[in-house]
Motif scaffolding. Structure first.
Motif, PDB file in Angstrom:
ATOM      1  N   LYS A  55       0.844  -1.198   0.000  1.00 24.22           N
ATOM      2  CA  LYS A  55       0.000   0.000   0.000  1.00 24.22           C
ATOM      3  C   LYS A  55       0.882   1.252   0.000  1.00 24.22           C
ATOM      4  O   LYS A  55       0.623   2.206  -0.732  1.00 24.22           O
ATOM      5  N   PHE A  56       1.929   1.259   0.822  1.00 31.19           N
ATOM      6  CA  PHE A  56       2.845   2.398   0.871  1.00 31.19           C
ATOM      7  C   PHE A  56       3.551   2.560  -0.478  1.00 31.19           C
ATOM      8  O   PHE A  56       3.613   3.665  -1.028  1.00 31.19           O
ATOM      9  N   ASP A  57       4.086   1.457  -1.013  1.00 35.76           N
ATOM     10  CA  ASP A  57       4.780   1.512  -2.309  1.00 35.76           C
ATOM     11  C   ASP A  57       3.860   2.056  -3.400  1.00 35.76           C
ATOM     12  O   ASP A  57       4.268   2.887  -4.215  1.00 35.76           O
ATOM     13  N   ASP A  58       2.608   1.598  -3.403  1.00 36.17           N
ATOM     14  CA  ASP A  58       1.634   2.077  -4.388  1.00 36.17           C
ATOM     15  C   ASP A  58       1.349   3.568  -4.203  1.00 36.17           C
ATOM     16  O   ASP A  58       1.231   4.318  -5.178  1.00 36.17           O
ATOM     17  N   ALA A  59       1.233   4.004  -2.946  1.00 33.53           N
ATOM     18  CA  ALA A  59       0.970   5.418  -2.658  1.00 33.53           C
ATOM     19  C   ALA A  59       2.155   6.287  -3.082  1.00 33.53           C
ATOM     20  O   ALA A  59       1.972   7.400  -3.584  1.00 33.53           O
ATOM     21  N   VAL A  60       3.366   5.789  -2.900  1.00 32.54           N
ATOM     22  CA  VAL A  60       4.563   6.524  -3.334  1.00 32.54           C
ATOM     23  C   VAL A  60       4.540   6.679  -4.855  1.00 32.54           C
ATOM     24  O   VAL A  60       4.798   7.765  -5.395  1.00 32.54           O
ATOM     25  N   GLU A  61       4.206   5.618  -5.571  1.00 33.46           N
ATOM     26  CA  GLU A  61       4.183   5.694  -7.033  1.00 33.46           C
ATOM     27  C   GLU A  61       3.077   6.610  -7.536  1.00 33.46           C
ATOM     28  O   GLU A  61       3.279   7.355  -8.497  1.00 33.46           O
TER      29      GLU A  61
END
Length: 186
Positions: free
Chosen positions: A104-110
């Protein structure tokens, strides 16, 4: 001292200062992608400087450039404000991630990177290039001081806090800069 200190210059050409922040955003984005970095500290620094930067642009830079440059008109200014609202919305999603080691964090960063890069590219081409060409050096320095003063005042208030970003997103919805929120969420 924080892991990711935010530079606080006190003078400079407004165009150069904004570009320096854009490069800082990119650096902090790389840190948030790095699984060995202190992603939480990078996110905190990123959120603070991003919000302080956007608020300072909207209050000190955009209105003055609109009055002083032929190529920066009310439509460009409104578009910039709309994109800042989208950035704040993506930032809120990033801040709402409780862990920094999740998909979820990785997706939000992207998603944050996608929205931010679109804005940065457009702003550099449609606002900063005309400002560099049409606004004199002395005026750009005066604008730089106003931008930095407003940015610093914002930074003193921890502008990237989740509560403050949520407030900014709600205000953007109320102003019509973002689509109306659906019941039960955004």
């Amino acid at each position: 001292m924080p892991d990711f200190p935010i530079p606080r210059p006190v003078s400079g050409d407004v165009v150069d200062l904004i570009l320096q922040d854009h490069r800082l955003f990119e650096s902090l984005m790389r840190e948030m992608r790095d699984s060995t970095a202190d992603r939480a500290a990078a996110r905190e620094a990123f959120a603070d400087v991003l919000v302080a930067h956007g608020e300072a642009e909207e209050h000190e830079v955009y209105p003055r450039l609109e009055r002083r440059t032929e190529d920066v008109d009310a439509e460009e200014v409104h578009h910039g404000e709309h994109e800042h609202a989208q950035i704040n919305e993506a930032l809120l999603a990033l801040l709402e991630c409780r862990g920094t080691d999740t998909q979820k964090f990785d997706d939000a960063v992207e998603k944050m990177n996608e929205v931010l890069q679109h804005h940065v590219t457009e702003e550099e081409l449609t606002i900063l290039n005309p400002a560099r060409e049409e606004v004199g050096e002395e005026e750009r320095a005066t604008l730089g001081e106003a931008f930095l003063r407003a940015r610093s005042e914002q930074l003193d208030q921890r502008p990237g806090s989740e509560d403050n970003v949520r407030r900014l997103v709600e205000e953007a919805h109320e102003k019509g800069l973002l689509p109306a929120q659906e019941e039960g969420g955004s």
